[in-house]
Scaffold this motif. Structure first.
Motif, short mmCIF file in Angstrom:
data_model
loop_
_atom_site.label_atom_id
_atom_site.label_comp_id
_atom_site.label_asym_id
_atom_site.label_seq_id
_atom_site.Cartn_x
_atom_site.Cartn_y
_atom_site.Cartn_z
N GLN A 116 -7.15 121.06 19.86
CA GLN A 116 -8.16 120.35 19.06
C GLN A 116 -8.56 119.07 19.79
N GLY A 117 -8.03 117.91 19.35
CA GLY A 117 -8.43 116.65 19.97
C GLY A 117 -7.91 116.46 21.38
N ASP A 118 -6.73 117.03 21.67
CA ASP A 118 -6.14 117.03 23.00
C ASP A 118 -5.91 115.63 23.56
N GLU A 119 -5.55 114.69 22.70
CA GLU A 119 -5.17 113.36 23.16
C GLU A 119 -3.65 113.28 23.29
N ALA A 120 -3.19 112.50 24.25
CA ALA A 120 -1.75 112.27 24.36
C ALA A 120 -1.28 111.47 23.14
N MET A 121 -0.15 111.89 22.59
CA MET A 121 0.40 111.18 21.44
C MET A 121 0.76 109.76 21.84
N ASP A 122 0.26 108.79 21.10
CA ASP A 122 0.53 107.38 21.37
C ASP A 122 1.04 106.73 20.09
N SER A 140 -7.46 115.30 8.85
CA SER A 140 -6.33 114.43 9.16
C SER A 140 -6.49 113.98 10.62
N THR A 141 -7.39 113.02 10.82
CA THR A 141 -7.85 112.67 12.17
C THR A 141 -6.70 112.30 13.09
N ARG A 142 -5.79 111.46 12.59
CA ARG A 142 -4.72 110.95 13.44
C ARG A 142 -3.86 112.09 13.99
N ILE A 143 -3.61 113.11 13.17
CA ILE A 143 -2.81 114.25 13.61
C ILE A 143 -3.63 115.18 14.50
N TRP A 144 -4.85 115.45 14.07
CA TRP A 144 -5.74 116.37 14.77
C TRP A 144 -5.97 115.93 16.22
#
Length: 355
Positions: free
Chosen positions: A137-143, A127-131
């Protein structure tokens, strides 16, 4: 009918939907409060509410005081056949500012309830968008590309309700309103509903008349670039636009949330008129309101955007010190009243000459 107490008025304004380009309901509330106090009230072609208060010296310079009607919100970018809405922001904010939860989808035919969602924690890299947003895990800021609005409706149902790309989406009424705790209040959209409340409070205090004519302008689309304010600054009499807005109560600015109103001397767009800023500080000190001063960064206002676009010769800003601007905002319970008192006293005096 007796005037609405200012705290109750703020609560009502916070509960009223007013996205950029859809401010009519908020404008109606402000108009109801200003009409008994003003000599003339109208709505201009930009959607601004304009209330004129005549001064005791009709030959004195005119002052335009502005506070914005619009709130940070979302706009539908696309509609999937299963009724999923993908949204983007109207104004500078991110999903974390609002938090996941219920939203109001303001369709042309019907206002629907949806829920802003990211997805389940119990997922993997499949589930790439969530991960991508998981800190471990991905450690991206939620956008905005990570979240969506679940409506429980089909694409056909949404089309019948008048929901399409361009439809405004707001934080739901269930999550709005004023939270009172100790000496403080909080809520979404204190920016700029607290300033609108202070504008009404100023008008009530000016029953003894300002020195010169004053236009109180509740403006549209400030969050999208000061659009309404720039139009009003160009079309109304006067050389000074004075904005009322929130200001960040942060250590980097030496501004505290329980201190007095904040007189701004500069922001990202302009250096504000020094003579006006100094006069606001002096009035605040005379009244014992303990005014604060600041040079804002990552910030602009109706006044600075108007001056930067060449629509006003002079600009000033009086800010209400606020925690968590563009988030769930917190204000001292005395700030609205203190700001109204300072501004009303300033407007009863001759306008200082620009240095």
């Amino acid at each position: 009918m007796p005037p609405t107490p200012l705290p109750d008025l703020l609560d009502e304004l916070l509960r009223t939907y007013g996205p950029c380009g859809g401010e009519a309901a908020v404008r109606d509330v402000v108009r109801r409060e200003l009409e008994p106090l003003a000599d003339e009230v109208s709505v201009d072609p930009a959607g601004n509410l304009v209330a004129l208060l005549h001064g005791t010296d009709r030959s004195a310079p005119v002052v335009r005081v502005m506070a914005h009607l619009d709130e940070l919100s979302m706009m539908v970018k696309r509609v999937d056949p299963d009724g999923t809405l993908w949204v983007t922001s109207l104004g500078v904010m991110y999903p974390g500012n609002f938090g996941l939860g219920p939203v109001a989808v303001l369709g042309r035919e019907e206002t629907l309830t949806g829920v802003l969602l990211l997805g389940s924690e119990h997922t993997t890299a499949d589930s790439t968008r969530i991960w991508e947003t998981k800190p471990d895990q991905g450690d991206e800021a939620m956008d905005w590309s990570h979240v969506y609005v679940f409506t429980g409706r089909s694409g056909e149902d949404l089309a019948a309700a008048g929901v399409h790309p361009g439809t405004r989406v707001c934080v739901h009424a269930d999550r709005r309103g004023l939270t009172r705790f100790g000496d403080f209040v909080g809520g979404y959209f204190v920016d700029d509903r607290a300033a609108l409340t202070a504008m009404v409070g100023t008008a009530r205090l000016l029953r003894g008349r300002p020195h010169g004519d004053v236009y109180l302008v509740a403006t549209t689309s400030e969050e999208m670039g000061g659009i309404g304010a720039s139009y009003a600054s160009r079309t109304l009499p006067g050389d000074l636009t004075l904005a009322l807005d929130v200001g960040p109560a942060e250590a980097e600015y030496q501004v505290t949330v329980d201190g007095g109103p904040v007189v701004a001397y500069a922001d990202d767009a302009v250096v504000y008129d020094r003579a006006v800023a100094d006069a606001l500080v002096d009035v605040g000190r005379e009244l014992g309101l303990h005014p604060q001063t600041a040079v804002w960064q990552s910030f602009d206002s109706d006044a600075s955007q108007s001056q930067a676009s060449g629509q006003t010769a002079r600009a000033a800003l009086l800010s209400l010190p606020t925690l968590s601007t563009h988030g769930y905002e917190v204000l001292h319970s005395g700030t609205v009243d203190r700001t109204a008192r300072l501004l009303a006293a300033f407007l009863t005096r001759p306008l200082p000459v620009s240095g």
